[in-house]
Enzyme design. Structure first.
Site, short mmCIF file in Angstrom:
data_model
loop_
_atom_site.label_atom_id
_atom_site.label_comp_id
_atom_site.label_asym_id
_atom_site.label_seq_id
_atom_site.Cartn_x
_atom_site.Cartn_y
_atom_site.Cartn_z
N SER A 1 0.85 -1.22 0.19
CA SER A 1 -0.05 0.10 -0.07
C SER A 1 0.90 1.25 0.05
CB SER A 1 -0.98 -0.23 1.28
OG SER A 1 -0.21 -0.08 2.21
N LYS B 1 2.87 1.86 2.72
CA LYS B 1 3.22 2.44 4.06
C LYS B 1 4.57 2.72 4.40
CE LYS B 1 2.13 -2.29 5.70
NZ LYS B 1 2.23 -2.85 4.36
N THR C 1 11.98 -5.01 12.18
CA THR C 1 11.72 -6.21 12.72
C THR C 1 11.85 -7.83 12.18
OG1 THR C 1 9.42 -6.20 12.05
CG2 THR C 1 10.13 -4.96 14.00
N ALA C 2 12.25 -7.50 10.59
CA ALA C 2 11.93 -8.45 9.76
C ALA C 2 13.06 -9.63 10.07
CB ALA C 2 12.18 -8.34 8.45
N HIS D 1 14.91 -3.02 1.05
CA HIS D 1 14.58 -1.99 2.04
C HIS D 1 15.81 -1.19 2.63
CE1 HIS D 1 10.16 -2.24 3.21
NE2 HIS D 1 10.38 -3.29 2.25
N ARG D 2 16.70 -1.79 2.88
CA ARG D 2 18.18 -1.44 3.53
C ARG D 2 18.49 -0.29 2.30
NH1 ARG D 2 20.84 -6.66 5.74
NH2 ARG D 2 20.17 -6.59 7.62
#
Length: 165
Positions: free
Chosen positions: A11, A13, A33-34, A48-49
């Protein structure tokens, strides 16, 4: 200032939360948290990093999020991404979920720096038939409600657009 960013899968976020976080001064702390349980998740973590870049100091907190949050001594902003994965980790590792949730809510309540929290809104989906998945969905829905009460602002992401709740 505490901000909750909710939304479904893809989405927008996480990107929205990063944009919000980049408006705050450094140091910026990213609470990831992953866990890389498989190749797909490892690739997602790497992506993401890269998206975060060098502006964020990342702490890996797959389980002890409440403790780490309470140990932060100073920051311009902290960003938790995300409560859904963290709660899933608790279920996977068979932790005392109620105890961890209480500790997390206390840590959020007492956190004295700007905090952005990302979580999935899964309450719009059908009720899962599987008991364990239903327990997870209900736990996340209740957690989101309690976190939202602690936040000054809550957004719902839909198709990459932020709606203020």
């Amino acid at each position: 200032m505490k901000i909750l960013v909710l939304g479904g899968i893809k989405s927008g976020k996480s990107n929205f939360a990063l944009k919000l976080g980049n408006e705050f001064p450094e140091p910026r702390i990213f609470l990831a948290t992953a866990q890389a349980f498989n190749k797909e998740m490892a690739e997602k973590i790497k992506r993401h990093r890269r998206e975060r870049g060098q502006n964020w100091h990342t702490l890996e907190v797959p389980l002890e999020l409440p403790q780490i949050l309470s140990e932060i001594e100073s920051c311009g902003v902290a960003l938790i991404d995300c409560l859904t994965v963290w709660l899933g980790n608790l279920f996977y590792h068979q932790k005392d979920v109620d105890s961890y949730l209480k500790s997390l809510l206390d840590s959020i309540k007492n956190f004295s720096y700007p905090l952005i929290i990302v979580s999935n809104e899964i309450g719009l989906a059908p009720v899962p038939a599987d008991k364990e998945i239903r327990m997870f969905a209900e736990s996340l829905g209740l957690l989101n409600q309690k976190v939202a009460r602690l936040c000054e602002r809550t957004y719902l992401m839909v198709a990459g657009r932020a709606l203020i709740i």
